[in-house]
Design a protein around this motif. Structure first.
Motif, PDB file in Angstrom:
ATOM      1  N   VAL A 120      22.339  31.535 -21.699  1.00  0.00           N
ATOM      2  CA  VAL A 120      22.444  31.295 -20.248  1.00  0.00           C
ATOM      3  C   VAL A 120      23.915  31.176 -19.860  1.00  0.00           C
ATOM      4  O   VAL A 120      24.363  31.755 -18.862  1.00  0.00           O
ATOM      5  CB  VAL A 120      21.660  30.026 -19.845  1.00  0.00           C
ATOM      6  CG1 VAL A 120      21.964  29.634 -18.399  1.00  0.00           C
ATOM      7  CG2 VAL A 120      20.163  30.249 -20.006  1.00  0.00           C
ATOM      8  N   ASP A 121      24.682  30.453 -20.674  1.00  0.00           N
ATOM      9  CA  ASP A 121      26.103  30.296 -20.349  1.00  0.00           C
ATOM     10  C   ASP A 121      26.863  31.613 -20.496  1.00  0.00           C
ATOM     11  O   ASP A 121      27.820  31.861 -19.756  1.00  0.00           O
ATOM     12  CB  ASP A 121      26.720  29.184 -21.206  1.00  0.00           C
ATOM     13  CG  ASP A 121      26.244  27.816 -20.735  1.00  0.00           C
ATOM     14  OD1 ASP A 121      26.212  27.602 -19.510  1.00  0.00           O
ATOM     15  OD2 ASP A 121      25.877  26.983 -21.571  1.00  0.00           O
ATOM     16  N   CYS A 122      26.430  32.448 -21.441  1.00  0.00           N
ATOM     17  CA  CYS A 122      27.054  33.779 -21.554  1.00  0.00           C
ATOM     18  C   CYS A 122      26.820  34.563 -20.265  1.00  0.00           C
ATOM     19  O   CYS A 122      27.701  35.285 -19.799  1.00  0.00           O
ATOM     20  CB  CYS A 122      26.451  34.564 -22.727  1.00  0.00           C
ATOM     21  SG  CYS A 122      26.962  33.940 -24.327  1.00  0.00           S
ATOM     22  N   MET A 123      25.616  34.425 -19.710  1.00  0.00           N
ATOM     23  CA  MET A 123      25.309  35.146 -18.465  1.00  0.00           C
ATOM     24  C   MET A 123      26.137  34.585 -17.317  1.00  0.00           C
ATOM     25  O   MET A 123      26.716  35.335 -16.542  1.00  0.00           O
ATOM     26  CB  MET A 123      23.816  35.021 -18.155  1.00  0.00           C
ATOM     27  CG  MET A 123      22.949  35.830 -19.093  1.00  0.00           C
ATOM     28  SD  MET A 123      21.292  36.024 -18.441  1.00  0.00           S
ATOM     29  CE  MET A 123      20.384  34.952 -19.508  1.00  0.00           C
ATOM     30  N   VAL A 124      26.172  33.246 -17.232  1.00  0.00           N
ATOM     31  CA  VAL A 124      26.916  32.604 -16.137  1.00  0.00           C
ATOM     32  C   VAL A 124      28.382  33.019 -16.184  1.00  0.00           C
ATOM     33  O   VAL A 124      28.989  33.350 -15.168  1.00  0.00           O
ATOM     34  CB  VAL A 124      26.777  31.059 -16.225  1.00  0.00           C
ATOM     35  CG1 VAL A 124      27.734  30.373 -15.251  1.00  0.00           C
ATOM     36  CG2 VAL A 124      25.340  30.632 -15.936  1.00  0.00           C
ATOM     37  N   HIS A 125      28.944  33.031 -17.389  1.00  0.00           N
ATOM     38  CA  HIS A 125      30.375  33.339 -17.526  1.00  0.00           C
ATOM     39  C   HIS A 125      30.620  34.821 -17.825  1.00  0.00           C
ATOM     40  O   HIS A 125      31.725  35.206 -18.186  1.00  0.00           O
ATOM     41  CB  HIS A 125      31.005  32.440 -18.600  1.00  0.00           C
ATOM     42  CG  HIS A 125      30.992  30.996 -18.214  1.00  0.00           C
ATOM     43  ND1 HIS A 125      31.894  30.450 -17.344  1.00  0.00           N
ATOM     44  CD2 HIS A 125      30.158  29.991 -18.547  1.00  0.00           C
ATOM     45  CE1 HIS A 125      31.626  29.160 -17.162  1.00  0.00           C
ATOM     46  NE2 HIS A 125      30.566  28.854 -17.886  1.00  0.00           N
ATOM     47  N   LYS A 126      29.544  35.615 -17.706  1.00  0.00           N
ATOM     48  CA  LYS A 126      29.624  37.074 -17.847  1.00  0.00           C
ATOM     49  C   LYS A 126      30.311  37.501 -19.149  1.00  0.00           C
ATOM     50  O   LYS A 126      31.137  38.413 -19.155  1.00  0.00           O
ATOM     51  CB  LYS A 126      30.349  37.681 -16.639  1.00  0.00           C
ATOM     52  CG  LYS A 126      29.626  37.408 -15.326  1.00  0.00           C
ATOM     53  CD  LYS A 126      30.261  38.188 -14.186  1.00  0.00           C
ATOM     54  CE  LYS A 126      29.439  38.146 -12.927  1.00  0.00           C
ATOM     55  NZ  LYS A 126      29.031  36.839 -12.449  1.00  0.00           N
TER      56      LYS A 126
END
Length: 600
Positions: free
Chosen positions: A405-411
DNA sequence: TTAGGGTTAG
């Protein structure tokens, strides 16, 4: 002096109190002596006096030893192979089975039961509740199901309320709550304990609404009043649902029925108020409690943490230590959550790295989850990944999922790919991982690969769990799923939703489509976004509650960026306080801003 | 002489 009980106690003068005082074997018992030394002295005394050959006295001794402390269980077992003629009866077997059922080795209860049968003893109505409890602790449904079959074969089902409640409890927790319900409906005697077993079963499997319905049915069915145990489950159900009105009603029920506000119940209520967004009520109750244990403190620290009151949580932790309360694993989790939501990265890292040294608490996967969340939220994804790699614990799906999820948030696409691979190793049909892959390929225009992923998901019937939001209005909890049109007030809700879209657009809001799932065009994406479950819930809240009243919503996933922005604008446009509990924390929206400071 | 139901956490 005549002792008030026949519990076997030893005297240093080697005289058995039972013999000396002429107490009868059938007298009622005192609490068991827990000291092993005392038990051994009693044993020696009974051997000397010969009373050990009385089956009832021997049984009491075995029972006292077996149920004093798990470390005494090997000692209790020696009676089964004792060279002298110590009589063993069903009572003694049951006592041993009970002792092991509550020990760290419940499997020994089952082997003892087999041995009991092999040696020609008949289990009785006391034996099965202990065995069913052992199988529940073992988390092995096969053992319990086999016992259930034996109970039926022996014609004991439905005959004994204790066996029946044990069966309800076992099925509710380990097999299916529906079977437990069936057993409950068929049982001839329904007392508060059997209701409790079923209500707890509904809570254990996440059917919190049904737990509350059963509690209401219990009121309707007759004169049975809930007790402390009932309330613990019901209050827990209210906390999970965020059902404040019901929680308040339950609190007043406790007072009306003069139930003692015990340490446990007080702790459960503090948790309920905190989880329902009423952190001030939680604090008031917390400070009112005369007695507080580590759970009480942990619940309060966690409550402050999920409301974003990080500094206050850390101050309370210091206070807890001043009171001499020793933190446990859950307390540390709550502290890490506080640091995570407060953006206190270094403080969290320090607590995590020193927890073993400072508090003698071994980090668990939950602690790693917190620290990975803390680093991930702060965008320190490399550190988070390095920490997972360094850990001696095997990362689970929740840990990887949080990082994804954090990878997605921080692209961070590169790391996302690594994480997806790890997730798919553990769960090849993980929906989140496939959605990430599809979105990632779509972003880079690789539409043929996107199609492959979509086809695979269709073939394998992989679906993302739907977003769901709960809102309680007039004591009734309403659930909305994303794009839901099943509510009876569907027309009014969607009209209000249009009005919300119009108002937020006037305020310059542009739909933030980044977090929306694939498989739809841009226009549809916006429609989909406008029908996220929390937006449906807030629209329903606006049309069904008094102007100016607080709207409370509980969401099963993390609130998306678009909903977060819309909630802020709605709070301003409609003059409402909106409190949203997502799966991580609370967001208190008021006058156009959020208590999380847009960091979540 | 023994028995069934129990709140907190990524």
């Amino acid at each position: 002096m005549r002792a008030p009980s026949s519990t076997i106690t030893a005297h240093t003068n080697s005289t058995c109190r039972i013999a000396q005082s002429g107490i009868h074997r059938s007298s009622t018992s005192l609490p068991s002596p827990s000291s092993t030394k005392l038990l051994k002295q009693t044993h020696a005394t009974l051997l000397r006096s010969g009373e050990i050959h009385d089956a009832i006295i021997a049984g009491k001794l075995i029972s006292n030893i077996a149920n004093s402390h798990p470390s005494n269980l090997p000692y209790a077992l020696t009676f089964l192979s004792h060279p002298t003629n110590i009589p063993i009866n069903a009572f003694a077997w049951n006592s041993l089975i009970r002792g092991f059922a509550h020990s760290p080795f419940p499997e020994n209860s089952i082997s003892l039961y087999r041995r009991m049968l092999d040696e020609g003893f008949f289990p009785n109505n006391y034996t099965y509740p202990f065995l069913l409890k052992a199988s529940s602790y073992l988390e092995d449904s096969r053992v319990g199901l086999s016992l259930h079959a034996t109970i039926i074969r022996r014609g004991l089902d439905g005959m004994d309320p204790f066996i029946q409640t044990s069966l309800i409890s076992f099925h509710a927790v380990l097999v299916s709550v529906e079977t437990a319900r069936q057993l409950f409906d068929e049982s001839l005697v329904r007392d508060v304990t059997s209701w409790n077993a079923l209500i707890k079963g509904y809570v254990a499997c996440g059917q919190h609404m049904n737990a509350i319905y059963m509690f209401q049915a219990m009121q309707d069915c007759g004169p049975i009043c809930g007790d402390e145990i009932t309330m613990l489950s019901v209050v827990s159900a209210c906390a999970h649902l965020g059902a404040l009105e019901m929680g308040r009603w339950v609190h007043s029920y406790i007072a009306r029925n003069r139930l003692v506000l015990s340490l446990n119940l007080g702790t459960a209520l503090i948790n309920m108020y905190a989880k329902c967004g009423e952190i001030d009520n939680a604090k008031a109750l917390f400070w009112k409690m005369q007695e507080k244990d580590v759970r009480t403190w942990s619940v309060m620290i966690n409550g402050l943490a999920i409301h974003g009151h990080a500094k206050e949580a850390l101050v309370l932790f210091a206070e807890m230590q001043r009171f001499g309360v020793v933190p446990d694993s859950v307390t540390i989790t709550a502290l890490l959550i506080a640091c995570s939501h407060g953006g206190m990265v270094e403080r969290g890292r320090t607590i995590f790295s020193r927890m073993r040294m400072d508090y003698d608490i071994e980090p668990t996967i939950e602690h790693y989850g917190c620290i990975v969340g803390l680093l991930g939220r702060a965008g320190r994804l490399d550190e988070a990944l390095a920490l997972i790699r360094r850990s001696s614990l095997k990362p689970d799906i929740v840990l990887w999922g949080s990082l994804l999820v954090d990878c997605m948030v921080h692209k961070n696409i590169g790391m996302g790919e690594i994480v997806v691979k790890e997730i798919l190793k553990l769960d090849p049909s993980n929906a989140g991982a496939h959605v990430f892959l599809s979105n990632m390929y779509a972003t880079s225009g690789k539409w043929d690969v996107v199609q492959e992923v979509r086809n695979f998901m269709k073939e394998q019937m992989i679906h993302k769990p739907p977003g769901s939001s709960l809102i309680e209005v007039n004591g009734v909890v309403h659930e909305f799923l994303s794009g839901d049109s099943s509510h009876t007030q569907f027309d009014g809700i969607y009209k209000m939703l249009d009005e919300i879209c119009r108002l937020v657009s006037l305020k310059g809001h542009k739909p933030l489509v980044g977090g929306v799932s694939f498989d739809i065009n841009d226009e549809d994406r916006e429609v989909c976004l406008s029908q996220h479950s929390e937006k449906l819930a807030v629209a329903f809240g606006l049309i069904s509650t008094n102007p100016g009243s607080v709207i409370r919503i509980v969401k099963n996933l993390r609130i998306c960026r678009d909903c977060h922005a819309v909630m802020k604008l709605v709070s301003e446009a409609f003059g409402r306080i909106i409190i949203v509990r997502d799966c991580n924390r609370f967001h208190h929206f008021s006058k156009g801003s959020c208590s999380c400071g847009d960091y979540w």
